[in-house]
Scaffold this active site. Structure first.
Site, PDB file in Angstrom:
ATOM      1  N   SER A  79       0.844  -1.203   0.000  1.00 32.30           N
ATOM      2  CA  SER A  79       0.000   0.000   0.000  1.00 32.30           C
ATOM      3  C   SER A  79       0.873   1.245   0.000  1.00 32.30           C
ATOM      4  CB  SER A  79      -0.873   0.018   1.261  1.00 32.30           C
ATOM      5  OG  SER A  79      -1.517   1.268   1.409  1.00 32.30           O
ATOM      6  N   TYR A 113      -1.968  -1.074  10.631  1.00 36.19           N
ATOM      7  CA  TYR A 113      -2.062  -1.451   9.216  1.00 36.19           C
ATOM      8  C   TYR A 113      -0.820  -1.007   8.434  1.00 36.19           C
ATOM      9  CZ  TYR A 113      -3.918  -1.342   4.406  1.00 36.19           C
ATOM     10  OH  TYR A 113      -4.119  -1.514   3.048  1.00 36.19           O
TER      11      TYR A 113
END
Ligand code: NAD
Ligand code: MG
Length: 304
Positions: free
Chosen positions: A196, A209
């Site tokens: 990401s 995360y």
């Protein structure tokens, strides 16, 4: 604007990327995690009506985790239309989304294998790979794409349970599934991990995360060096904001959903369909010199 014909496939039609897909504002639409793509408004575009294959993965066998929805669904549809048989993993509550993907893979004329189950469990991860290999008759492409993202503003409110769940889903499962898969992979095989933009530009409310997404980059680069001599390539994709169930089911607070994607230069979120060609490229022989690489796809922002 030209319309697609047999001579000009949909991907070849020139369009303005700024207004090709929906832009904010979006309506608030909370769902319980993991959420369903089929209940989103607007529904994400996973390439259902647009992706056209050109035989780039004929005869390959692929396993895609989180293949029911979002980025994984877009990869699964594209792989099938490029000629691959595809197994998808997802959580049992996502069966309605998964059925749509199974149907699309079969309509592409390929074998679809649905293997629901929770990848936070090591035994299940081993069974997942064993079942996929048995049903597909081998394994050439592994996409470690399943992910968990729940925004929490303060470290003081981030529980050990959440940290553990995020790390198990995003990191441990990738390790367990890959470890089980590698012995089945031959030279020419490809592993693709979904990282990401959060690996490079972590948001304050994604403390757990973002760490996992940074670790996926290191895992990818390390494993690529390890598996090079076996002829197995390992790469990662680092998406920016994409319109998926993960985001509306707690990945972002609902006020962020209303303006989701507005901070990118293209002023809108990406659609999963816009990522599919990157997964196809990394899976196919065309990218034979790409290993240990991270492909950014963040609409003009982010690294790499
Ligand atoms: P998504 O919700 O459509 O896909 C995530 C999938 O993960 C779910 O469909 C679910 O099947 C799976 N999953 C979650 N927990 C699981 C568990 N315990 N066991 C089995 N499966 C589980 O959302 P998405 O955005 O397409 O997410 C795919 C990947 O892309 C994730 O790794 C996510 O972190 C990453 N990503 C997404 C964005 C974005 O903006 N959407 C940006 C960067 C990275
Ligand atoms: Mg899903």
């Amino acid at each position: 604007m030209a319309t697609p014909t047999q001579e000009t496939p949909n991907q070849a039609v020139k369009k303005n990327p700024v207004n090709e897909y929906p832009s904010p504002p979006f309506s608030r639409q909370p769902q319980e995690p993991p959420g369903l793509a089929s209940e989103m408004n607007p529904r994400p575009d996973h390439g259902e009506t647009s992706y056209q294959g050109t035989g780039r993965l004929v005869g390959r066998k692929a396993l895609v985790t989180g293949g029911d929805s979002g980025i994984g669904r877009a990869a699964a549809i594209a792989f099938a239309r490029e000629g691959a048989d595809v197994a998808i993993n997802y959580l049992p509550v996502e069966e309605p989304d998964a059925r749509e993907v199974v149907d699309l893979i079969q309509k592409a004329g390929r074998k679809a294998v649905a293997i629901p189950g929770d990848i936070r469990d090591e035994n299940f991860c081993n069974q997942l790979v064993a079942n996929a290999v048995r049903e597909l008759g081998g394994l050439d492409i592994l996409v470690n794409n399943a992910g968990r993202q729940q925004a929490v503003d303060s470290i003081l409110d981030l529980t050990t349970e959440q940290l553990d769940s995020t790390f198990k889903t995003n990191l441990y499962a990738m390790f367990w599934i890959t470890k089980a898969a590698v012995p089945h992979m031959q030279p020419g095989a490809s592993i693709i991990n979904t990282s990401s933009v959060q690996a490079y530009e972590p948001s304050p409310n994604l403390l757990d995360y973002s760490q996992t997404k940074a670790a996926i980059v290191a895992f990818t680069k390390s494993l690529a060096k390890q598996l090079a001599e076996k002829g197995i390539r390992v790469n990662a994709v680092a998406p920016g904001p994409y319109w998926t169930a993960l985001q509306v089911s707690g990945g972002q607070p609902q006020d962020k959903i209303e303006k989701f994607g507005s901070e990118t230069p293209l002023k809108r979120p990406g659609q999963p369909a816009e990522l599919a060609p990157i997964y196809v490229l990394l899976a196919s022989q065309e990218s034979s010199y790409a290993t240990g690489q991270v492909y950014g796809a963040a609409g003009g922002s982010g690294n790499p």
